[in-house]
Design a protein around this motif. Structure first.
Motif, PDB file in Angstrom:
ATOM      1  N   TYR A  80       0.829  -1.204   0.000  1.00 53.93           N
ATOM      2  CA  TYR A  80       0.000   0.000   0.000  1.00 53.93           C
ATOM      3  C   TYR A  80       0.862   1.252   0.000  1.00 53.93           C
ATOM      4  CZ  TYR A  80      -3.520  -3.362   1.460  1.00 53.93           C
ATOM      5  OH  TYR A  80      -4.351  -4.452   1.521  1.00 53.93           O
ATOM      6  N   GLU A  81       0.198   2.345  -0.295  1.00 54.77           N
ATOM      7  CA  GLU A  81       0.783   3.682  -0.168  1.00 54.77           C
ATOM      8  C   GLU A  81      -0.144   4.480   0.730  1.00 54.77           C
ATOM      9  OE1 GLU A  81       2.244   6.294  -3.592  1.00 54.77           O
ATOM     10  OE2 GLU A  81       0.312   7.209  -3.096  1.00 54.77           O
ATOM     11  N   VAL A 102       5.046   3.093  11.284  1.00 49.86           N
ATOM     12  CA  VAL A 102       5.969   2.789  10.193  1.00 49.86           C
ATOM     13  C   VAL A 102       7.273   2.360  10.864  1.00 49.86           C
ATOM     14  CG1 VAL A 102       7.160   3.651   8.137  1.00 49.86           C
ATOM     15  CG2 VAL A 102       4.874   4.528   8.717  1.00 49.86           C
ATOM     16  N   TYR A 103       7.521   1.044  10.868  1.00 45.63           N
ATOM     17  CA  TYR A 103       8.685   0.485  11.550  1.00 45.63           C
ATOM     18  C   TYR A 103       9.873   0.470  10.596  1.00 45.63           C
ATOM     19  CZ  TYR A 103      11.767  -2.710  13.976  1.00 45.63           C
ATOM     20  OH  TYR A 103      12.853  -3.261  14.592  1.00 45.63           O
ATOM     21  N   ASN A 104      11.017   0.981  11.051  1.00 45.63           N
ATOM     22  CA  ASN A 104      12.203   1.072  10.203  1.00 45.63           C
ATOM     23  C   ASN A 104      13.360   0.212  10.668  1.00 45.63           C
ATOM     24  OD1 ASN A 104      11.343   3.237   8.299  1.00 45.63           O
ATOM     25  ND2 ASN A 104      11.009   4.279  10.243  1.00 45.63           N
ATOM     26  N   GLY A 105      13.342  -0.288  11.875  1.00 43.85           N
ATOM     27  CA  GLY A 105      14.377  -1.188  12.355  1.00 43.85           C
ATOM     28  C   GLY A 105      15.530  -0.508  13.073  1.00 43.85           C
ATOM     29  N   THR A 106      16.463  -1.328  13.525  1.00 46.99           N
ATOM     30  CA  THR A 106      17.552  -0.853  14.375  1.00 46.99           C
ATOM     31  C   THR A 106      18.578  -0.005  13.647  1.00 46.99           C
ATOM     32  OG1 THR A 106      18.730  -2.921  14.005  1.00 46.99           O
ATOM     33  CG2 THR A 106      17.372  -2.789  15.983  1.00 46.99           C
ATOM     34  N   LEU A 150       5.307  15.936   6.335  1.00 45.66           N
ATOM     35  CA  LEU A 150       4.306  15.306   5.484  1.00 45.66           C
ATOM     36  C   LEU A 150       5.040  14.223   4.707  1.00 45.66           C
ATOM     37  CD1 LEU A 150       2.617  18.570   4.212  1.00 45.66           C
ATOM     38  CD2 LEU A 150       1.845  17.085   6.054  1.00 45.66           C
ATOM     39  N   VAL A 151       4.542  12.990   4.784  1.00 48.15           N
ATOM     40  CA  VAL A 151       5.284  11.846   4.273  1.00 48.15           C
ATOM     41  C   VAL A 151       4.373  10.959   3.424  1.00 48.15           C
ATOM     42  CG1 VAL A 151       6.528   9.757   4.985  1.00 48.15           C
ATOM     43  CG2 VAL A 151       6.831  11.849   6.265  1.00 48.15           C
ATOM     44  N   THR A 152       4.935  10.434   2.344  1.00 44.73           N
ATOM     45  CA  THR A 152       4.288   9.386   1.562  1.00 44.73           C
ATOM     46  C   THR A 152       5.055   8.097   1.816  1.00 44.73           C
ATOM     47  OG1 THR A 152       3.615  10.942  -0.160  1.00 44.73           O
ATOM     48  CG2 THR A 152       3.646   8.619  -0.758  1.00 44.73           C
ATOM     49  N   VAL A 153       4.358   7.076   2.326  1.00 48.38           N
ATOM     50  CA  VAL A 153       4.959   5.782   2.637  1.00 48.38           C
ATOM     51  C   VAL A 153       4.449   4.766   1.625  1.00 48.38           C
ATOM     52  CG1 VAL A 153       5.154   3.925   4.343  1.00 48.38           C
ATOM     53  CG2 VAL A 153       5.078   6.297   5.099  1.00 48.38           C
ATOM     54  N   LYS A 154       5.358   3.947   1.101  1.00 47.10           N
ATOM     55  CA  LYS A 154       4.995   2.871   0.173  1.00 47.10           C
ATOM     56  C   LYS A 154       5.654   1.594   0.652  1.00 47.10           C
ATOM     57  CE  LYS A 154       4.882   5.794  -3.923  1.00 47.10           C
ATOM     58  NZ  LYS A 154       5.449   6.033  -5.263  1.00 47.10           N
ATOM     59  N   GLY A 155       4.867   0.514   0.679  1.00 49.04           N
ATOM     60  CA  GLY A 155       5.466  -0.760   1.044  1.00 49.04           C
ATOM     61  C   GLY A 155       4.476  -1.750   1.589  1.00 49.04           C
ATOM     62  N   ALA A 156       5.029  -2.821   2.137  1.00 53.08           N
ATOM     63  CA  ALA A 156       4.217  -3.925   2.652  1.00 53.08           C
ATOM     64  C   ALA A 156       3.794  -3.651   4.088  1.00 53.08           C
ATOM     65  CB  ALA A 156       5.003  -5.231   2.580  1.00 53.08           C
ATOM     66  N   THR A 157       2.555  -4.018   4.368  1.00 52.86           N
ATOM     67  CA  THR A 157       2.067  -3.957   5.744  1.00 52.86           C
ATOM     68  C   THR A 157       2.055  -5.373   6.307  1.00 52.86           C
ATOM     69  OG1 THR A 157      -0.232  -4.165   5.019  1.00 52.86           O
ATOM     70  CG2 THR A 157       0.626  -1.920   5.342  1.00 52.86           C
ATOM     71  N   SER A 158       2.107  -5.442   7.630  1.00 52.91           N
ATOM     72  CA  SER A 158       2.016  -6.718   8.322  1.00 52.91           C
ATOM     73  C   SER A 158       1.392  -6.452   9.686  1.00 52.91           C
ATOM     74  CB  SER A 158       3.402  -7.350   8.486  1.00 52.91           C
ATOM     75  OG  SER A 158       4.232  -6.502   9.245  1.00 52.91           O
ATOM     76  N   GLY A 168      10.848  -2.849   5.086  1.00 58.50           N
ATOM     77  CA  GLY A 168      11.095  -2.639   3.669  1.00 58.50           C
ATOM     78  C   GLY A 168      10.368  -1.452   3.067  1.00 58.50           C
ATOM     79  N   ALA A 169       9.495  -0.831   3.835  1.00 56.32           N
ATOM     80  CA  ALA A 169       8.731   0.305   3.302  1.00 56.32           C
ATOM     81  C   ALA A 169       9.657   1.491   3.033  1.00 56.32           C
ATOM     82  CB  ALA A 169       7.637   0.717   4.284  1.00 56.32           C
ATOM     83  N   THR A 170       9.319   2.246   2.013  1.00 55.02           N
ATOM     84  CA  THR A 170      10.063   3.460   1.696  1.00 55.02           C
ATOM     85  C   THR A 170       9.184   4.656   2.014  1.00 55.02           C
ATOM     86  OG1 THR A 170       9.289   3.500  -0.595  1.00 55.02           O
ATOM     87  CG2 THR A 170      11.363   2.329  -0.148  1.00 55.02           C
ATOM     88  N   TYR A 171       9.810   5.782   2.238  1.00 53.45           N
ATOM     89  CA  TYR A 171       9.026   6.988   2.486  1.00 53.45           C
ATOM     90  C   TYR A 171       9.747   8.186   1.912  1.00 53.45           C
ATOM     91  CZ  TYR A 171      12.259   7.431   6.397  1.00 53.45           C
ATOM     92  OH  TYR A 171      13.394   7.512   7.157  1.00 53.45           O
ATOM     93  N   GLU A 172       8.934   9.188   1.588  1.00 54.22           N
ATOM     94  CA  GLU A 172       9.455  10.435   1.031  1.00 54.22           C
ATOM     95  C   GLU A 172       8.797  11.591   1.764  1.00 54.22           C
ATOM     96  OE1 GLU A 172       9.405  12.961  -3.156  1.00 54.22           O
ATOM     97  OE2 GLU A 172       8.528  10.964  -3.103  1.00 54.22           O
ATOM     98  N   VAL A 173       9.622  12.516   2.235  1.00 54.52           N
ATOM     99  CA  VAL A 173       9.108  13.717   2.897  1.00 54.52           C
ATOM    100  C   VAL A 173       8.723  14.708   1.800  1.00 54.52           C
ATOM    101  CG1 VAL A 173       9.656  15.627   4.463  1.00 54.52           C
ATOM    102  CG2 VAL A 173      10.544  13.332   4.935  1.00 54.52           C
TER     103      VAL A 173
END
Length: 179
Positions: free
Chosen positions: A30-31, A55-59, A70-78, A89-94
């Motif tokens: 999703y986005e 939006v989890y990004n990891g260690t 203001l952010v657009t997030v694209k990637g897999a949800t779980s 694995g999700a990417t985001y753009e400010v």
């Protein structure tokens, strides 16, 4: 002799959705567009007019967003801990920035805390809890609320040393409760 040509994988189609829609769907690609309303050392909370999602990004993530971005997030949800989230694995753009005003924090009663822990799915909410902080292994920050059957945690604080200095003290924690 025929030459075998491998067909390319079809591109993953990412659907743009409101957060409330994503929370009610099965995990998928999703986005979402929204405003960063909370940040910790490994994730941020994204809000649009319909809801909130982690939006989890990891260690390895360097805290690159700011409150109000203001952010657009694209990637897999779980689903993690009974809550839907975007994963590592999700990417985001400010795409901009605006001022953020959090809602007034309401102290959660023992009954509300116990009930919240049993929700499936869990939805993110803004609140406040008071309890004794217990730090273990220098990275787990648990808040023991007297009389509650569950233990709250402060997830991935940015200033670990400041939190560790509060070990054994009664503290008040205000913020987004994510699971």
């Amino acid at each position: 002799v025929k030459e075998f040509i491998e067909e390319p994988e079809p591109p993953v189609i990412i659907e743009s959705k409101k957060i409330a829609e994503i929370l009610n769907l099965e995990p998928g690609e999703y986005e979402a567009k929204g405003t960063v309303v909370a940040i910790n050392a490994q994730s941020f909370v994204l809000q649009d007019e319909t809801g909130l999602i982690l939006v989890y990004n990891g260690t390895e993530w360097a805290t690159e967003v700011k409150l109000g971005d203001l952010v657009t997030v694209k990637g897999a949800t779980s689903v993690y801990g009974n809550a839907m989230q975007f994963g590592k694995g999700a990417t985001y753009e400010v795409t901009g920035n605006q001022e953020v005003t959090n809602p007034e924090a309401k102290e959660l009663t023992i009954e509300e805390l116990n009930e919240y822990a049993t929700l499936n799915p869990i939805t993110i909410k803004y609140g406040k809890i008071t309890g004794t902080l217990t730090v273990s292994n220098g990275k787990y920050f648990n808040v023991n609320v007297e009389g509650a059957t569950v233990i709250g945690s402060v997830s991935y604080p940015i200033d670990v040393d400041a939190m560790a200095a509060l070990d054994g003290k009664k503290i008040e924690v205000e913020g987004y409760i994510t699971g």
